[in-house]
Design an enzyme around this catalytic site. Sequence first.
Site: not given
Length: 193
Positions: A18, A40, A48
């Site tokens: 990512y 988010e 995350w």
Amino acid sequence: MTMERCPWCEGFDLYREYHDTEWGLPLRDDRALFELLILEGAQAGLSWATVLKKRAHYRQVFDGFDPHKIARYDEQKVAALLADPGIIRNRAKIAATIQNAKAYLALTACGQSFSDFLWSFVGGAPVQNARLSLAEVPAKTAQSDALSKALTRAGFKFVGSTICYAFMQASGMVNDHLVTCPRHEEVQGCFRK
């Protein structure tokens, strides 16, 4: 100077991938930006990494983050989502996703693109930071404060300033790759559709 990845992404392959292929690249696609804002918000109070591991399933059960479909979700769909272990089963976050789809549709109904709206908070171009350590990276900025207030006024939920700054970093509105990271230079001037 030794070139090393930003240290936050170390730990597992999906996180590194990512970081190396998405995080910080300027994102201009309306639906992709909507998806990122929702994810988010889902991250609030979590990491995350937790969201990233569930992202593919989120895309599946949230109809590819199509705001037109999400805005029509009913209690039956909400109940199914709350029962799905492949997502973060938080009623407030699911309700916020539905509300955010409605807010997105209202915001874009007069022809303004979501991308143009969001990018206006950085003057349409990525802010190029030159941070040497994670300790220098703020949790929020005046720009994320302004974005948060504007999104809230537009009816969005789970868009506090800290969430907005993480969103701005991830979407490339700000380049917060550390200068010691090879991605810092690579993302400068790049645009992702």
